[in-house]
Structures are given as C-alpha cells and as structure tokens.
Scaffold this motif. Structure first.
Motif, PDB file in Angstrom:
ATOM      1  N   SER A 166      45.901  33.100  44.383  1.00 13.13           N
ATOM      2  CA  SER A 166      46.122  32.187  43.255  1.00 13.13           C
ATOM      3  C   SER A 166      45.378  32.624  42.007  1.00 13.13           C
ATOM      4  CB  SER A 166      45.680  30.769  43.626  1.00 13.13           C
ATOM      5  OG  SER A 166      46.483  30.246  44.649  1.00 13.13           O
ATOM      6  N   GLU A 167      44.200  33.212  42.185  1.00 16.33           N
ATOM      7  CA  GLU A 167      43.397  33.575  41.018  1.00 16.33           C
ATOM      8  C   GLU A 167      43.838  34.899  40.386  1.00 16.33           C
ATOM      9  OE1 GLU A 167      39.716  35.589  43.593  1.00 16.33           O
ATOM     10  OE2 GLU A 167      39.653  33.453  43.004  1.00 16.33           O
ATOM     11  N   ARG A 168      44.966  35.440  40.861  1.00 15.62           N
ATOM     12  CA  ARG A 168      45.460  36.716  40.322  1.00 15.62           C
ATOM     13  C   ARG A 168      46.938  36.614  39.951  1.00 15.62           C
ATOM     14  NH1 ARG A 168      41.745  37.882  44.389  1.00 15.62           N
ATOM     15  NH2 ARG A 168      40.138  39.423  43.794  1.00 15.62           N
ATOM     16  N   PRO A 169      47.311  35.771  38.986  1.00 11.95           N
ATOM     17  CA  PRO A 169      48.723  35.678  38.576  1.00 11.95           C
ATOM     18  C   PRO A 169      49.185  36.943  37.859  1.00 11.95           C
ATOM     19  CG  PRO A 169      47.355  34.372  37.104  1.00 11.95           C
ATOM     20  CD  PRO A 169      46.453  34.847  38.217  1.00 11.95           C
ATOM     21  N   ASN A 170      50.382  37.411  38.225  1.00 13.00           N
ATOM     22  CA  ASN A 170      51.002  38.586  37.585  1.00 13.00           C
ATOM     23  C   ASN A 170      50.080  39.806  37.606  1.00 13.00           C
ATOM     24  OD1 ASN A 170      53.243  39.765  36.324  1.00 13.00           O
ATOM     25  ND2 ASN A 170      52.350  39.494  34.289  1.00 13.00           N
ATOM     26  N   GLU A 171      49.401  39.992  38.754  1.00  8.40           N
ATOM     27  CA  GLU A 171      48.518  41.142  38.923  1.00  8.40           C
ATOM     28  C   GLU A 171      48.944  41.944  40.142  1.00  8.40           C
ATOM     29  OE1 GLU A 171      44.353  40.441  39.075  1.00  8.40           O
ATOM     30  OE2 GLU A 171      44.342  39.061  37.365  1.00  8.40           O
ATOM     31  N   GLU A 172      48.629  43.210  40.124  1.00 12.00           N
ATOM     32  CA  GLU A 172      48.886  44.059  41.284  1.00 12.00           C
ATOM     33  C   GLU A 172      47.760  43.867  42.293  1.00 12.00           C
ATOM     34  OE1 GLU A 172      48.511  48.627  41.630  1.00 12.00           O
ATOM     35  OE2 GLU A 172      50.612  48.273  41.091  1.00 12.00           O
ATOM     36  N   ILE A 173      48.129  43.567  43.507  1.00 15.64           N
ATOM     37  CA  ILE A 173      47.132  43.351  44.555  1.00 15.64           C
ATOM     38  C   ILE A 173      47.467  44.198  45.780  1.00 15.64           C
ATOM     39  CG2 ILE A 173      46.578  40.995  43.824  1.00 15.64           C
ATOM     40  CD1 ILE A 173      48.332  39.972  46.127  1.00 15.64           C
ATOM     41  N   THR A 174      46.435  44.484  46.562  1.00 15.21           N
ATOM     42  CA  THR A 174      46.619  45.198  47.825  1.00 15.21           C
ATOM     43  C   THR A 174      46.367  44.228  48.972  1.00 15.21           C
ATOM     44  OG1 THR A 174      45.917  47.299  46.867  1.00 15.21           O
ATOM     45  CG2 THR A 174      45.840  47.097  49.265  1.00 15.21           C
ATOM     46  N   VAL A 175      47.386  44.036  49.787  1.00 11.75           N
ATOM     47  CA  VAL A 175      47.304  43.094  50.903  1.00 11.75           C
ATOM     48  C   VAL A 175      47.157  43.878  52.204  1.00 11.75           C
ATOM     49  CG1 VAL A 175      48.525  41.320  52.217  1.00 11.75           C
ATOM     50  CG2 VAL A 175      48.658  41.339  49.711  1.00 11.75           C
ATOM     51  N   THR A 192      49.679  38.963  60.182  1.00  9.16           N
ATOM     52  CA  THR A 192      48.461  38.216  59.857  1.00  9.16           C
ATOM     53  C   THR A 192      47.738  38.924  58.721  1.00  9.16           C
ATOM     54  OG1 THR A 192      48.192  37.448  62.134  1.00  9.16           O
ATOM     55  CG2 THR A 192      46.260  37.349  60.715  1.00  9.16           C
ATOM     56  N   ILE A 193      47.629  38.249  57.565  1.00 11.53           N
ATOM     57  CA  ILE A 193      46.930  38.840  56.424  1.00 11.53           C
ATOM     58  C   ILE A 193      45.424  38.692  56.641  1.00 11.53           C
ATOM     59  CG2 ILE A 193      46.524  38.680  53.938  1.00 11.53           C
ATOM     60  CD1 ILE A 193      49.363  37.727  53.586  1.00 11.53           C
ATOM     61  N   VAL A 194      44.711  39.808  56.530  1.00  9.88           N
ATOM     62  CA  VAL A 194      43.275  39.798  56.803  1.00  9.88           C
ATOM     63  C   VAL A 194      42.432  40.040  55.554  1.00  9.88           C
ATOM     64  CG1 VAL A 194      43.554  40.496  59.207  1.00  9.88           C
ATOM     65  CG2 VAL A 194      43.316  42.255  57.432  1.00  9.88           C
ATOM     66  N   ALA A 195      43.048  40.573  54.470  1.00  9.01           N
ATOM     67  CA  ALA A 195      42.254  40.831  53.262  1.00  9.01           C
ATOM     68  C   ALA A 195      43.172  40.974  52.059  1.00  9.01           C
ATOM     69  CB  ALA A 195      41.400  42.084  53.430  1.00  9.01           C
ATOM     70  N   VAL A 196      42.618  40.676  50.886  1.00 10.86           N
ATOM     71  CA  VAL A 196      43.303  40.881  49.608  1.00 10.86           C
ATOM     72  C   VAL A 196      42.355  41.667  48.712  1.00 10.86           C
ATOM     73  CG1 VAL A 196      44.276  39.782  47.558  1.00 10.86           C
ATOM     74  CG2 VAL A 196      44.658  38.768  49.820  1.00 10.86           C
ATOM     75  N   ASN A 197      42.820  42.835  48.278  1.00 10.85           N
ATOM     76  CA  ASN A 197      41.983  43.746  47.460  1.00 10.85           C
ATOM     77  C   ASN A 197      40.653  44.037  48.150  1.00 10.85           C
ATOM     78  OD1 ASN A 197      43.958  43.859  45.549  1.00 10.85           O
ATOM     79  ND2 ASN A 197      42.904  42.592  44.023  1.00 10.85           N
ATOM     80  N   GLY A 198      40.706  44.169  49.451  1.00 11.58           N
ATOM     81  CA  GLY A 198      39.516  44.510  50.220  1.00 11.58           C
ATOM     82  C   GLY A 198      38.609  43.349  50.567  1.00 11.58           C
ATOM     83  N   GLU A 199      38.878  42.159  50.029  1.00  6.82           N
ATOM     84  CA  GLU A 199      38.052  40.995  50.327  1.00  6.82           C
ATOM     85  C   GLU A 199      38.637  40.242  51.521  1.00  6.82           C
ATOM     86  OE1 GLU A 199      36.335  36.893  48.238  1.00  6.82           O
ATOM     87  OE2 GLU A 199      37.126  38.530  46.991  1.00  6.82           O
ATOM     88  N   GLN A 200      37.808  40.041  52.530  1.00  9.38           N
ATOM     89  CA  GLN A 200      38.268  39.391  53.754  1.00  9.38           C
ATOM     90  C   GLN A 200      38.788  37.986  53.463  1.00  9.38           C
ATOM     91  OE1 GLN A 200      38.298  42.363  55.910  1.00  9.38           O
ATOM     92  NE2 GLN A 200      38.212  40.576  57.256  1.00  9.38           N
ATOM     93  N   ALA A 201      39.924  37.669  54.042  1.00 12.13           N
ATOM     94  CA  ALA A 201      40.510  36.324  53.954  1.00 12.13           C
ATOM     95  C   ALA A 201      40.400  35.687  55.332  1.00 12.13           C
ATOM     96  CB  ALA A 201      41.963  36.413  53.501  1.00 12.13           C
ATOM     97  N   ASP A 202      39.358  34.885  55.514  1.00 15.73           N
ATOM     98  CA  ASP A 202      39.067  34.366  56.849  1.00 15.73           C
ATOM     99  C   ASP A 202      40.023  33.256  57.268  1.00 15.73           C
ATOM    100  OD1 ASP A 202      36.836  36.059  57.007  1.00 15.73           O
ATOM    101  OD2 ASP A 202      35.648  34.641  55.838  1.00 15.73           O
ATOM    102  N   GLU A 203      40.450  32.437  56.329  1.00 16.49           N
ATOM    103  CA  GLU A 203      41.313  31.295  56.641  1.00 16.49           C
ATOM    104  C   GLU A 203      42.381  31.157  55.570  1.00 16.49           C
ATOM    105  OE1 GLU A 203      38.350  28.311  56.736  1.00 16.49           O
ATOM    106  OE2 GLU A 203      37.732  28.722  58.792  1.00 16.49           O
TER     107      GLU A 203
END
Length: 417
Positions: free
Chosen positions: A239-248, A219-230
C-alpha cells in the motif's frame, strides 16, 4: 435493545475484569478490600464474602476496589469518646458501636481513655468504681458500627501502605494487565474460530499479480527484501508504494522465487490518499499457532494506535472527534452489533486494550498516576504525604471528569449535526 444489552455486557465484562485484577492481587498481598464495585451510583445488589462487600451499582460506567489505607479513614475514635463494646467468648472486642448506642443494649458503654485500632489493637478505659485502668483487646476483624452501618476495622498489616512497593505496584498494575490479557484471549478466539488471512494468495484475474505470473496457492514472503510475516504487514508493504516497481518474493512448492512488477494505484476517499495494489486476495486459515501469532500482531496494533492519535496533538491535527465517551462508544457498539458477532467481539477487544492503555497514563486518578506516586516513592525513599497525594488525586479526578463531560457533549453534538 440488542445494542443496549451489548453495550452493558461489554462494559460490565471489561470493568469486572479490570477491577478483579486489582482485587485478586490486593488480596493476595494481604490488603483488606472493603468493596468491589461494578458500576457507579446507588447500589442495586450487594453481598459480602471474605471481608469484602461485592456490589453492582446503577450506572454501568466504571467500577472500583476500595482498599484499606488508600484514603483517610472516615471513622476516627479519640480519647473522651463514649462508645459501646461487644465482646466474644474470649472477651475480645468484636464490635465497636460509635453512635446510636441505645439501639444496642447488648453493648457495654465506656469512655475512651486510650485507643489504638491500627497497631496494638486495644482500648483503655477508666473503671468508674475503682478508678483503675481497664484494657480491652480488640479482635483484628472487629466491626466499627456508625449510623447502623458496619465496616471491618483495618489493622496496619492489612492496609495498602504496609505492603512492599512491588506488591502495591502489582495490585495497581493488575487492572490494566487483566484488560490486556482479556483482549489477547478474545483475539485468539476470533482468529482461531473465524479464521485469519494468510500470505497464501489468490490473484485476481487480469490483475498485476496475475499478469506477473503469481498463482493461487503461492505464499508471498517478502516485498523488496522486507519480510512480510502476516497479511496486514504484506498489505502495508504494498500500500505504501503506489505506482512503484516492487520485487515480490514468493514460495511455491517449497521453493522461493522472485518477480518484479509495478503496482496499480487505488484512491481511498475516506482518508484522501493513494495506495498501491497488485490485485491479490488472501486465503484463510484457522490453526491455533497462527491465531496466536495474528492475535499478537493485532494486539500491538490496537495498543499503539492510541499513541498515533495522541501524536496528532503535536502536529496540530488533533480533534475531539478522534476520541469518544460513553455516547460515542454506544454508537460504535450499535454499528458492531449490526455487523455481527465477529465485529462485536473485535470491538470489545479494542475497548479492553484502550481501557488498559489509558489507565496506565501518568495522570492522577488513573492507575498510571498511582504508579507514578509509587515510582516517586521508590526514587525518594519515602512516600508522598497522604494530604498532598489526596489533593493531587482530587485535581486529577476533576480534570478527567471534565474531559469526560466535554467528550460526551461532543458526541451528543455529532448526533444532531
């Protein structure tokens, strides 16, 4: 035929709920409602109950609740008029025959000397034989009969203007409010009955997510520290980060872990833009609390999307193609019917939200315009004169009708383009 039936059913339900909101709170405030109408144009069906005539009209494009005191009364009786009076057993006037008195032999014909059908409810005449003044008490539910059409009289305490500002505002706001409630109930039913996407995922084989170690059931709960509620919020964050490094950040077996990955890029031709993807599919659930939460998020998205469209006016990107009249809505209904019941209900919820939001715009002839006048009254301490308000409402109504004609013409033009 299925599209036509769905179109009529959706519009009828949305209008019924909207107008029922007005009716319920108006009656609760003690306001006399002459008519509750679904549709416009000639009457197809009518019945009367509790002083209100309920009508279904030919054109399924709107509706209304006609409240006493909202517009100038069409029937005015002045001193010098000859009228016919019909009495009950207590000698109170129950019917006032304004014309065609010969068709009412039971009526007592008098010439009006003084009359008050609003506050004191009386009629005074001069007796032809004695020359004395005769005063008749008028029943508070007396009927005014003109051209053989009867309408109940509206004393002041049953008129819109006699009620407190909050009660009047609620009677007007209740229409959009009922549309919002209906949309929210439909969305809860959809997410509860058909299920909804969750942040519990199933990675696509060979995808960025799979290669980064994400597993089915995480269950993914956050992307780059921002909570993903749904789910939709999660999709937006990626989607707003194409070809970017992200922390899941994800949860597995009750423990939270994080992994870093670089998103892939997916080109969306319809909107000419690139979006980030990591190759995950949502797992679904249909519990009630989750359905309520998702319904709330979907409702907010629906309610705010119309403002995103209107914001394009200020950027010069707005086009009439972004809004639709009855013809355009019919075409959308056709597409929804072809896609199945879920899409029909979702579209009905979207229309209900839009109907509520648009009606709250501060435009004369809409509910928001009427609330604007009440707000002005609250600040100023007294209402706008009926003549001025009526003139402004008329202009507003004319502009709304003009916009409807332009939008409908644009919809029809697109059919042949």
């Amino acid at each position: 035929m299925n599209t036509l039936l769905a179109f009529i059913a959706i519009f009828s339900v949305l209008v019924f709920v909207h107008e029922w909101g007005h009716l319920y709170f108006a009656k609760r405030a003690g306001i006399l409602c002459y008519e509750f109408a679904i549709g416009m144009g000639p009457k197809l069906f009518a019945f009367e109950r509790n002083d209100t005539i309920y009508t279904v009209r030919l054109l399924p494009i709107g509706g209304y609740v006609r409240m006493a005191g909202e517009e100038p009364e069409q029937t005015t009786i002045r001193p010098g008029y000859e009228i016919g009076l019909v009495f009950d057993n207590q000698q109170k006037v129950t019917e006032i025959i304004i014309n065609n008195k010969s068709k009412h032999p039971e009526a007592h014909v008098v010439q009006v000397e003084k009359i008050d059908l609003i506050h004191e409810l009386f009629i005074e005449t001069i007796d032809d034989e004695t020359g004395e003044t005769v005063r008749y008490e008028v029943h508070e539910k007396a009927m005014l009969v003109q051209d053989e059409v009867a309408q109940i009289n509206a004393p002041w305490h049953r008129q819109f203007g006699s009620k407190s500002l909050p009660k009047r505002a609620m009677a007007i706001f209740a229409g959009p409010l009922m549309n919002f409630i209906l949309a929210f109930i439909i969305l809860i039913g959809l997410f509860w009955g058909f299920g909804y996407n969750t942040n519990q995922i199933s990675p696509v084989e060979g995808s960025v997510a799979a290669e980064s170690g994400l597993m089915e059931g995480d269950t993914i709960v956050a992307v780059n520290g921002e909570q993903a509620d749904e789910w939709q919020h999660l999709v937006n964050l990626i989607s707003e980060r194409p070809n970017e490094e992200i922390t899941v950040t994800y949860e597995r077996d009750g423990e939270q872990q994080s992994v870093t990955m670089t998103t892939d890029t997916d080109y969306v031709e319809e909107i000419d833009t690139e979006r980030g993807v990591i190759g995950i599919a949502p797992m679904r659930a249909n519990d009630f609390l989750g359905a309520v939460s998702n319904a709330g998020s979907e409702f907010v998205m629906m309610a705010t999307s119309i403002f995103d469209t209107l914001a394009l006016i200020f950027t010069g990107e707005f086009s009439l193609d972004y809004i639709s009249g009855p013809v355009g809505i019919y075409n959308f209904t056709d597409a929804a019917v072809a896609a199945g019941l879920y899409n029909v209900l979702w579209f009905a919820a979207l229309l209900s939200v839009n109907l509520g939001v648009i009606n709250l715009f501060p435009i004369p002839a809409l509910d928001g315009g009427r609330l604007m006048f009440l707000g002005y009254e609250a600040i100023r301490g007294k209402p706008v004169s009926p003549e001025k308000e009526g003139a402004i409402q008329f202009v507003g109504f004319a502009l709304v009708m003009l916009l409807m004609i332009i939008v409908t013409w644009n919809d029809i033009s697109k059919l042949f383009s």
